[in-house]
Scaffold this motif. Structure first.
Motif, PDB file in Angstrom:
ATOM      1  N   THR A 191       0.816  -1.217   0.000  1.00 23.05           N
ATOM      2  CA  THR A 191       0.000   0.000   0.000  1.00 23.05           C
ATOM      3  C   THR A 191       0.848   1.265   0.000  1.00 23.05           C
ATOM      4  O   THR A 191       0.317   2.368   0.103  1.00 23.05           O
ATOM      5  N   ASP A 192       2.156   1.115  -0.126  1.00 29.46           N
ATOM      6  CA  ASP A 192       3.065   2.259  -0.040  1.00 29.46           C
ATOM      7  C   ASP A 192       3.836   2.414  -1.343  1.00 29.46           C
ATOM      8  O   ASP A 192       4.594   1.529  -1.739  1.00 29.46           O
ATOM      9  N   ASP A 193       3.645   3.544  -2.015  1.00 31.08           N
ATOM     10  CA  ASP A 193       4.309   3.780  -3.297  1.00 31.08           C
ATOM     11  C   ASP A 193       5.828   3.696  -3.184  1.00 31.08           C
ATOM     12  O   ASP A 193       6.504   3.128  -4.054  1.00 31.08           O
ATOM     13  N   SER A 204     -13.318  -5.063  -3.387  1.00 34.50           N
ATOM     14  CA  SER A 204     -11.885  -5.052  -3.697  1.00 34.50           C
ATOM     15  C   SER A 204     -11.535  -6.118  -4.720  1.00 34.50           C
ATOM     16  O   SER A 204     -10.732  -5.882  -5.629  1.00 34.50           O
ATOM     17  N   ILE A 226      -9.512  -1.985  -0.356  1.00 38.37           N
ATOM     18  CA  ILE A 226      -9.278  -1.834  -1.798  1.00 38.37           C
ATOM     19  C   ILE A 226      -7.827  -1.454  -2.091  1.00 38.37           C
ATOM     20  O   ILE A 226      -7.229  -1.950  -3.054  1.00 38.37           O
ATOM     21  N   ASP A 227      -7.239  -0.589  -1.260  1.00 35.59           N
ATOM     22  CA  ASP A 227      -5.842  -0.206  -1.467  1.00 35.59           C
ATOM     23  C   ASP A 227      -4.928  -1.430  -1.432  1.00 35.59           C
ATOM     24  O   ASP A 227      -3.987  -1.533  -2.220  1.00 35.59           O
ATOM     25  N   THR A 228      -5.205  -2.352  -0.521  1.00 33.19           N
ATOM     26  CA  THR A 228      -4.368  -3.538  -0.373  1.00 33.19           C
ATOM     27  C   THR A 228      -4.643  -4.569  -1.461  1.00 33.19           C
ATOM     28  O   THR A 228      -3.728  -5.061  -2.132  1.00 33.19           O
ATOM     29  N   HIS A 244     -11.366   1.976   1.803  1.00 33.59           N
ATOM     30  CA  HIS A 244     -10.078   2.339   1.209  1.00 33.59           C
ATOM     31  C   HIS A 244      -8.980   1.374   1.642  1.00 33.59           C
ATOM     32  O   HIS A 244      -8.134   0.979   0.822  1.00 33.59           O
ATOM     33  N   ARG A 245      -8.978   0.988   2.902  1.00 31.87           N
ATOM     34  CA  ARG A 245      -7.943   0.095   3.419  1.00 31.87           C
ATOM     35  C   ARG A 245      -7.946  -1.239   2.667  1.00 31.87           C
ATOM     36  O   ARG A 245      -6.896  -1.745   2.267  1.00 31.87           O
ATOM     37  N   LEU A 258      -5.654  -1.993  -5.672  1.00 30.07           N
ATOM     38  CA  LEU A 258      -4.740  -0.959  -6.168  1.00 30.07           C
ATOM     39  C   LEU A 258      -3.283  -1.353  -5.979  1.00 30.07           C
ATOM     40  O   LEU A 258      -2.460  -1.213  -6.896  1.00 30.07           O
ATOM     41  N   GLY A 259      -2.950  -1.874  -4.798  1.00 30.90           N
ATOM     42  CA  GLY A 259      -1.571  -2.276  -4.550  1.00 30.90           C
ATOM     43  C   GLY A 259      -1.102  -3.342  -5.514  1.00 30.90           C
ATOM     44  O   GLY A 259       0.034  -3.316  -5.999  1.00 30.90           O
TER      45      GLY A 259
END
Length: 224
Positions: free
Chosen positions: A54-56, A150, A100-102, A97-98, A105-106
């Motif tokens: 989750t971190d660019d 997600s 879906i981000d994981t 968001h938590r 998107l991640g």
């Protein structure tokens, strides 16, 4: 010898992927989010890399660490269930968001960052981890709003990725592990080794003709 990167590999399905692909003769690289997870992998003799999906900056650092490393396959296995008990009225922006981000998107950002590595490999397999919960056609009991969303988003993005990367010879496929005994399921369901053996067999058979498919551990396509 084929090389594979497994993201989210220090426990459950990811860790079993590491064991089975190693036993099958693949060169295995694996990631974990924190030092404890990396230590678990290192103690098993696996090259462990740090990745918070989750971190660019973490994704960029991994891509830099793997510069010029050819990869035949990448499995974006890192994922969370979120709070699957939440009723509709309790779903929040932060929770959605938590998850879906994981899970979505991640995974897509990781694969984009490692595309050069796949292009340098021979098999060129970009693999995401889906679920029966992703299926709109099969949803006849509701619940699990964040997790479902997600995985459905992941499917949609992977299908687009499959179309865009086909000309590069990259096979973009999704795997469905089934209901497996892991921390995510409170250790209910089938044995992890059974699920992973089925999915590994699918991976071994993948070709560009399979790009865009979502395939279960049993070899069956998952309905969209």
């Amino acid at each position: 010898m084929s090389a594979i990167l497994i993201a989210g590999a220090n426990r459950g399905i990811g860790r079993e992927f590491v064991h089975q692909f190693t036993d099958a003769g693949w060169t295995v690289l694996a990631t974990a989010r924190d030092a404890n997870g990396q230590q678990i992998l290192a103690e098993a003799g696996i090259e462990a890399l740090q990745l918070d999906i989750t971190d660019d900056a973490s994704i960029a650092a991994l891509a830099e660490a793997l510069r010029d490393v050819a990869l035949d396959a990448v499995i974006a296995n890192a994922g969370i269930s979120g709070d699957v008990t939440l009723p509709t009225e309790a779903v929040t922006w932060p929770e959605m968001h938590r998850v879906i981000d994981t899970n979505a998107l991640g995974a897509i950002l990781l694969m984009a960052a490692l595309k050069p590595n796949l292009l340098a490999g021979e098999r060129r397999l970009a693999i995401g981890m889906s679920s029966l919960m992703s299926s709109i056609a099969s949803n006849n009991w509701g619940t699990q709003y964040c997790y479902r969303a997600s995985k459905t988003a992941l499917n949609a993005m992977w299908r687009s990725l499959a179309d865009e990367w086909r000309e590069d010879g990259i096979t973009c496929a999704l795997l469905r592990p089934g209901f497996v005994k892991t921390d995510m399921t409170d250790h209910q369901g089938m044995e992890v080794a059974v699920s992973v053996a089925g999915m590994r067999a699918v991976v071994e058979r993948l070709t560009i003709a399979d790009t865009g498919r979502c395939i279960g551990f049993d070899g069956m396509d998952v309905p969209w």
